[in-house]
Design a protein around this motif. Structure first.
Motif, PDB file in Angstrom:
ATOM      1  N   ALA A 113       7.017  45.527  59.117  1.00 37.04           N
ATOM      2  CA  ALA A 113       6.238  44.931  60.190  1.00 37.04           C
ATOM      3  C   ALA A 113       4.780  45.384  60.129  1.00 37.04           C
ATOM      4  N   ALA A 114       4.568  46.682  59.882  1.00 38.20           N
ATOM      5  CA  ALA A 114       3.209  47.205  59.846  1.00 38.20           C
ATOM      6  C   ALA A 114       2.408  46.594  58.705  1.00 38.20           C
ATOM      7  N   THR A 115       3.050  46.416  57.572  1.00 44.47           N
ATOM      8  CA  THR A 115       2.369  45.789  56.434  1.00 44.47           C
ATOM      9  C   THR A 115       1.999  44.352  56.760  1.00 44.47           C
ATOM     10  N   SER A 116       2.895  43.634  57.428  1.00 44.75           N
ATOM     11  CA  SER A 116       2.584  42.261  57.848  1.00 44.75           C
ATOM     12  C   SER A 116       1.402  42.241  58.802  1.00 44.75           C
ATOM     13  N   GLY A 117       1.355  43.228  59.698  1.00 44.95           N
ATOM     14  CA  GLY A 117       0.232  43.305  60.620  1.00 44.95           C
ATOM     15  C   GLY A 117      -1.082  43.511  59.900  1.00 44.95           C
ATOM     16  N   THR A 118      -1.076  44.339  58.869  1.00 42.77           N
ATOM     17  CA  THR A 118      -2.297  44.562  58.098  1.00 42.77           C
ATOM     18  C   THR A 118      -2.695  43.315  57.321  1.00 42.77           C
ATOM     19  N   VAL A 119      -1.717  42.575  56.822  1.00 43.15           N
ATOM     20  CA  VAL A 119      -2.024  41.307  56.143  1.00 43.15           C
ATOM     21  C   VAL A 119      -2.761  40.375  57.096  1.00 43.15           C
ATOM     22  N   GLY A 120      -2.266  40.293  58.347  1.00 44.93           N
ATOM     23  CA  GLY A 120      -2.926  39.426  59.324  1.00 44.93           C
ATOM     24  C   GLY A 120      -4.354  39.827  59.571  1.00 44.93           C
ATOM     25  N   MET A 121      -4.608  41.136  59.682  1.00 46.34           N
ATOM     26  CA  MET A 121      -5.986  41.584  59.896  1.00 46.34           C
ATOM     27  C   MET A 121      -6.832  41.380  58.652  1.00 46.34           C
ATOM     28  N   GLN A 122      -6.247  41.628  57.472  1.00 43.54           N
ATOM     29  CA  GLN A 122      -7.018  41.500  56.239  1.00 43.54           C
ATOM     30  C   GLN A 122      -7.500  40.070  56.018  1.00 43.54           C
ATOM     31  N   VAL A 123      -6.639  39.076  56.278  1.00 46.07           N
ATOM     32  CA  VAL A 123      -7.081  37.697  56.050  1.00 46.07           C
ATOM     33  C   VAL A 123      -8.123  37.280  57.081  1.00 46.07           C
ATOM     34  N   GLN A 124      -8.022  37.841  58.314  1.00 48.18           N
ATOM     35  CA  GLN A 124      -9.056  37.548  59.306  1.00 48.18           C
ATOM     36  C   GLN A 124     -10.399  38.114  58.859  1.00 48.18           C
ATOM     37  N   ASP A 148      -6.406  28.628  62.659  1.00 48.76           N
ATOM     38  CA  ASP A 148      -7.356  29.407  61.858  1.00 48.76           C
ATOM     39  C   ASP A 148      -6.627  30.463  61.023  1.00 48.76           C
ATOM     40  N   MET A 149      -5.634  31.101  61.618  1.00 49.85           N
ATOM     41  CA  MET A 149      -4.899  32.130  60.899  1.00 49.85           C
ATOM     42  C   MET A 149      -4.132  31.545  59.724  1.00 49.85           C
ATOM     43  N   LYS A 150      -3.490  30.410  59.933  1.00 55.12           N
ATOM     44  CA  LYS A 150      -2.735  29.779  58.851  1.00 55.12           C
ATOM     45  C   LYS A 150      -3.646  29.347  57.713  1.00 55.12           C
ATOM     46  N   THR A 151      -4.836  28.872  58.060  1.00 50.94           N
ATOM     47  CA  THR A 151      -5.808  28.507  57.025  1.00 50.94           C
ATOM     48  C   THR A 151      -6.206  29.732  56.210  1.00 50.94           C
ATOM     49  N   ALA A 152      -6.450  30.850  56.903  1.00 51.25           N
ATOM     50  CA  ALA A 152      -6.843  32.078  56.212  1.00 51.25           C
ATOM     51  C   ALA A 152      -5.702  32.629  55.358  1.00 51.25           C
ATOM     52  N   LEU A 153      -4.467  32.552  55.861  1.00 56.53           N
ATOM     53  CA  LEU A 153      -3.328  33.000  55.076  1.00 56.53           C
ATOM     54  C   LEU A 153      -3.179  32.175  53.805  1.00 56.53           C
ATOM     55  N   ALA A 154      -3.325  30.872  53.928  1.00 56.01           N
ATOM     56  CA  ALA A 154      -3.211  30.003  52.756  1.00 56.01           C
ATOM     57  C   ALA A 154      -4.301  30.301  51.735  1.00 56.01           C
ATOM     58  N   GLU A 155      -5.480  30.669  52.216  1.00 54.35           N
ATOM     59  CA  GLU A 155      -6.612  30.924  51.330  1.00 54.35           C
ATOM     60  C   GLU A 155      -6.548  32.311  50.693  1.00 54.35           C
ATOM     61  N   TYR A 156      -6.212  33.320  51.479  1.00 54.12           N
ATOM     62  CA  TYR A 156      -6.361  34.694  51.016  1.00 54.12           C
ATOM     63  C   TYR A 156      -5.043  35.438  50.765  1.00 54.12           C
ATOM     64  N   ALA A 157      -3.927  34.912  51.272  1.00 57.15           N
ATOM     65  CA  ALA A 157      -2.633  35.567  51.054  1.00 57.15           C
ATOM     66  C   ALA A 157      -1.534  34.518  50.940  1.00 57.15           C
ATOM     67  N   PRO A 158      -1.657  33.607  49.969  1.00 61.90           N
ATOM     68  CA  PRO A 158      -0.735  32.456  49.900  1.00 61.90           C
ATOM     69  C   PRO A 158       0.711  32.823  49.597  1.00 61.90           C
ATOM     70  N   ASN A 159       0.959  34.003  49.062  1.00 56.90           N
ATOM     71  CA  ASN A 159       2.317  34.378  48.680  1.00 56.90           C
ATOM     72  C   ASN A 159       3.035  35.209  49.743  1.00 56.90           C
ATOM     73  N   GLU A 160       2.365  35.459  50.864  1.00 62.87           N
ATOM     74  CA  GLU A 160       2.985  36.254  51.920  1.00 62.87           C
ATOM     75  C   GLU A 160       3.982  35.434  52.733  1.00 62.87           C
ATOM     76  N   GLU A 161       5.160  36.020  52.977  1.00 64.33           N
ATOM     77  CA  GLU A 161       6.147  35.374  53.834  1.00 64.33           C
ATOM     78  C   GLU A 161       5.635  35.379  55.279  1.00 64.33           C
ATOM     79  N   PRO A 162       5.809  34.269  56.008  1.00 70.00           N
ATOM     80  CA  PRO A 162       5.324  34.238  57.392  1.00 70.00           C
ATOM     81  C   PRO A 162       6.036  35.261  58.266  1.00 70.00           C
ATOM     82  N   SER A 163       5.275  35.889  59.151  1.00 73.92           N
ATOM     83  CA  SER A 163       5.807  36.891  60.073  1.00 73.92           C
ATOM     84  C   SER A 163       4.945  36.889  61.315  1.00 73.92           C
TER      85      SER A 163
END
Length: 416
Positions: free
Chosen positions: A61-72, A307-322
């Protein structure tokens, strides 16, 4: 206790001592653009620390949280950064261990201006005195009221206690609880001071709802793997609703062992009790499982999620949604808002960032209602929302954001 108020003038010798410890930014210099800069800030960078659990019990969970902040942050940097400076994240692994957290904080303290993501109550309490001494602006991801009371620490969502109370109120309303239609409720929490606070919050609310009775409140220790005794206690009590005040590390065992003992209540957890990865081990056991959360979900059709989904697709496309990516994204949004206000005031020192946090309005793009950080010592909002979980473990809203009167009463009674 004051979290973000201005620091009074002190003797020169004391200020020198504070600066040597990585303090308030009295070593500030003016940037080429006239912006006051201190620790962690240059003409080209704003350095930020994330202290999180990347290899311990909350790692997924913590790693997923960091992914969310990193793409933002990646999206912000692509648009020019903040104050024409790139945001740089330093990711420090605490392993959910207070001693490791202390070591990691000391290693990064003199390199960053702010800590926008501090995960885990044990880590938070281990370094709270350092945070205060070092004048470190901090957003805690441990969303309990213990964080609100700490110096230089703030949270930008309703705390866990409010999620728990609002979850209980929703469950009582769903059951039509009344004096003539009583509802038996139980709550399970850690066997520590925070668990006691969570259980007391639930009991406080139950006392204010006609027909609701808390019939059991078993506790567990962090080393518990077998919850047979706690589940037996829950089943014996006849509880129709169980409020989960545990972390996600215990949820699978509690719900799974309950099924083995043929105990099938309505489960109502707060946001820290659920992670999408639990869906697989709990397959077939989630039809009556709900989560009270202070923020939105990936299924929401609001600008912030888009906006978050756009950033995930651009910067972390291989991350599983969480949904913990949503939590991280919110950390990024809140941090951006603070730094932009500090930039407007031409002060990117720690003092400047702390001043920017006070009375700050933050718009999260509809992911949760906008908040004002106030003085850092207050609950910023009492609005949470109920969700069910689908077969993939994703949270699906079943109600609108709402603030229960019982939660507000609890906050007032506890000085928030």
């Amino acid at each position: 206790m004051v979290s973000m108020k201005a620091v009074p003038v002190v003797a020169v010798a004391a200020m020198l001592t504070l600066t040597a410890c990585g303090g308030s930014g009295s070593d500030a210099s003016a940037g080429a653009d006239g912006v006051k800069m201190g620790i962690g800030v240059t003409d080209t960078e704003i350095n930020l620390a994330l202290l999180s659990d990347y290899s311990g019990p909350l790692a997924q969970a913590a790693t997923s949280g960091t992914v969310g902040m990193q793409v933002q942050v990646d999206a912000v940097n692509a648009a020019g950064g903040v104050c024409d400076r790139k945001l740089v994240l330093h990711k420090m692994d605490t392993k959910y261990d207070p001693q490791v957290a202390t070591q990691q904080y000391r290693a990064i303290n003199n390199k960053v201006v702010m800590m926008p993501q501090l995960v885990g109550t044990p880590a938070m309490m281990a370094i709270k005195d350092n945070i205060a001494k070092d004048n470190m602006p901090t957003f805690a991801s441990s969303l309990n009221t213990a964080a609100i009371k700490l110096d230089k620490v703030s949270i930008y969502t309703p705390p866990f206690e409010v999620e728990l109370i609002n979850g209980l109120v929703w469950a009582a309303q769903e059951a039509g609880a009344s004096a003539t239609n009583p509802l038996k409720v139980a709550v399970i929490t850690p066997a520590d001071q925070y668990g006691t606070i969570y259980a007391d919050a639930v009991k406080f609310a139950a006392d204010k709802i006609d027909g609701v009775e808390v019939v059991a409140s078993p506790a567990y220790t962090p080393t518990d793997n077998d919850f047979t005794a706690q589940v037996a206690d829950l089943k014996k009590s006849g509880a129709q609703v169980v409020i989960l005040g545990n972390t996600m590390a215990q949820t699978a065992s509690i719900v799974g062992q309950s099924a083995q003992l043929d105990f099938k209540p309505k489960w109502v957890g707060y946001s820290a009790a659920w992670n999408a990865a639990l869906a697989k081990p709990l397959a077939g056991l989630l039809d009556n499982f709900y989560v009270s959360a202070s923020y939105g979900v990936l299924a929401d059709e609001v600008p912030g999620i888009a906006d978050m989904k756009t950033a995930l697709a651009e910067y972390a496309p291989n991350e599983e949604p969480s949904n913990f990516q949503v939590v991280g994204w919110l950390s990024g949004v809140a941090t951006q808002a603070v730094l932009e206000k500090a930039c407007e005031k031409k002060d990117l020192t720690r003092d400047g960032v702390l001043a920017a946090m006070e009375d700050l309005e933050i718009d999260f793009g509809g992911i949760l209602p906008a908040v004002n950080l106030k003085d850092g010592d207050s609950i910023v909002s009492y609005e949470t929302r109920m969700n069910r979980v689908d077969a993939a473990g994703m949270m699906i809203p079943v109600a609108d954001f709402k603030a229960a009167g019982e939660a507000k009463a609890w906050g007032a009674a506890n000085g928030f």
